[in-house]
Design an enzyme around this catalytic site. Structure first.
Site, mmCIF file in Angstrom:
data_model
loop_
_atom_site.group_PDB
_atom_site.id
_atom_site.type_symbol
_atom_site.label_atom_id
_atom_site.label_comp_id
_atom_site.label_asym_id
_atom_site.label_seq_id
_atom_site.Cartn_x
_atom_site.Cartn_y
_atom_site.Cartn_z
ATOM 1 C CG HIS A 83 7.356 -57.869 42.599
ATOM 2 N ND1 HIS A 83 8.837 -58.179 41.868
ATOM 3 C CD2 HIS A 83 7.590 -56.578 42.329
ATOM 4 C CE1 HIS A 83 9.270 -57.264 41.184
ATOM 5 N NE2 HIS A 83 8.358 -56.130 41.390
ATOM 6 C CG HIS A 85 6.189 -53.599 41.182
ATOM 7 N ND1 HIS A 85 7.500 -53.172 41.770
ATOM 8 C CD2 HIS A 85 5.230 -52.561 41.533
ATOM 9 C CE1 HIS A 85 7.166 -52.288 42.724
ATOM 10 N NE2 HIS A 85 6.007 -51.795 42.652
ATOM 11 C CG ASP A 87 8.733 -53.550 36.015
ATOM 12 O OD1 ASP A 87 8.005 -53.433 37.011
ATOM 13 O OD2 ASP A 87 9.844 -53.691 36.156
ATOM 14 C CG HIS A 88 8.916 -57.992 37.697
ATOM 15 N ND1 HIS A 88 9.723 -58.513 37.992
ATOM 16 C CD2 HIS A 88 8.871 -56.626 37.828
ATOM 17 C CE1 HIS A 88 10.767 -57.512 38.148
ATOM 18 N NE2 HIS A 88 10.101 -56.341 38.230
ATOM 19 C CG ASP A 200 12.166 -55.920 41.157
ATOM 20 O OD1 ASP A 200 13.035 -56.484 40.257
ATOM 21 O OD2 ASP A 200 11.507 -54.950 40.622
#
Length: 320
Positions: A83, A85, A87-88, A200
């Protein structure tokens, strides 16, 4: 003549058996979250299966971890995003541009293959615009291949998204919250073996279904101290998007993988902790799951063949 054909047949059988027995190797490049903790970079997992080197999420530090493994950035055959976000994906520009350089530790040949949820293609188009000057200068000054800085990106939906050299990758939609759709986990299959990454997610029985009988199930988890939920209400929103150890244990118990591993570990404490303690995670998970379990650490790895073996970052064998 018959004996010669028979001999050739035995040789071919030996090679095919060796190929079938070739293990999948999985390395946790980053097991952390947005917290800039030096002991746990943000989400990224490397799966090596046959001739394929597949990267799942490109969090902070993913390029440095590959460098430690002496795997050229250009050797990654495809990357997958769970996804969007930050931090990914904060490691994406680094993997893309640094992997393009004409050095032994980079040297990508051809466009960067990238698969992810809706918005992935748009992100790559905007990155290309943002780094236009760097790209122009390096092509002119270093004579780098302009094709190798292109993206071969695709917005995917749930289902089979990659099938190459005997390796299949299937995206499964998971529940990371009503406003984060779609969000994916992934199933990697090769040589009769199966690795599942939850991405996640909140508690989602679709993961247990997809991971039924898996060799390795890598699942996210969140532990946040009750006092912190009161002192800093933002953690209530964070907790609402993730899976508790007890809930993860229920997923593990239903799927019955050969080995369950925690990664993307959300651990919120009132007093900042320098590292993630394992005992609270293990104890709470044991309320619902009794099988083999490890708390993932950056650079922990797994060899999947007839058995599933786990290795510490220093190479020492682990006994879950």
């Amino acid at each position: 003549m018959f004996k010669s054909l028979l001999k050739v047949g035995f040789v071919l059988l030996a090679f095919s058996t060796a190929a079938a027995a070739e293990p999948i190797k999985v390395t946790l490049l980053g097991t952390g979250v947005p917290t800039p903790r030096p002991t746990s970079f943000s989400a990224s997992t490397l799966v090596e299966a046959g001739s394929e080197k597949l990267l799942f999420d490109l969090g902070r530090g993913s390029t440095m971890q590959l460098y430690k493994l002496k795997i050229p950035l250009g050797a990654v055959t495809a990357s997958f995003i769970t996804h969007l976000h930050s931090d990914h994906i904060v490691g994406l520009p680094d993997m893309w541009l640094t992997g393009w350089l004409a050095t032994p530790w980079a040297s990508r040949k051809g466009p960067m293959k990238l698969y992810g949820p809706k918005g992935t293609v748009a992100m790559t188009e905007n990155l290309t615009k943002a780094f236009a000057d760097d790209i122009r200068i390096r092509i002119d000054d270093e004579h780098l291949d302009p094709k190798a800085v292109e993206f071969a990106a695709k917005d995917i939906e749930a289902g089979l998204v990659y099938d190459n050299n005997g390796v299949k990758v299937t995206a499964i939609e998971v529940n990371h919250g009503d406003k984060i759709k779609p969000s994916f986990g992934y199933v990697v299959e090769y040589g009769g073996h199966k690795v599942v990454l939850s991405g996640d997610t909140r508690y989602d029985e679709r993961i247990a279904k997809a991971a039924a009988g898996a060799d390795l199930l890598i699942h996210e988890v969140a532990v946040i101290e009750p006092e912190l939920l009161v002192k800093n209400p933002v953690y209530k929103d964070i907790q609402a998007h993730h899976t508790s150890p007890e809930e993860a244990g229920r997923i593990f118990a239903a799927a019955r993988p050969k080995l369950a591993v925690y990664s993307h570990i959300v651990f919120g404490t009132v007093k900042p902790a320098p590292d993630i303690p394992e005992e609270p995670l293990i104890l709470r998970t044991r309320a619902t799951y009794e099988g083999r379990l490890l708390v993932g650490r950056d650079m922990m790895s797994f060899a999947i063949g007839d058995t599933v073996e786990a290795f510490a970052p220093d190479g020492a064998k682990l006994a879950p």
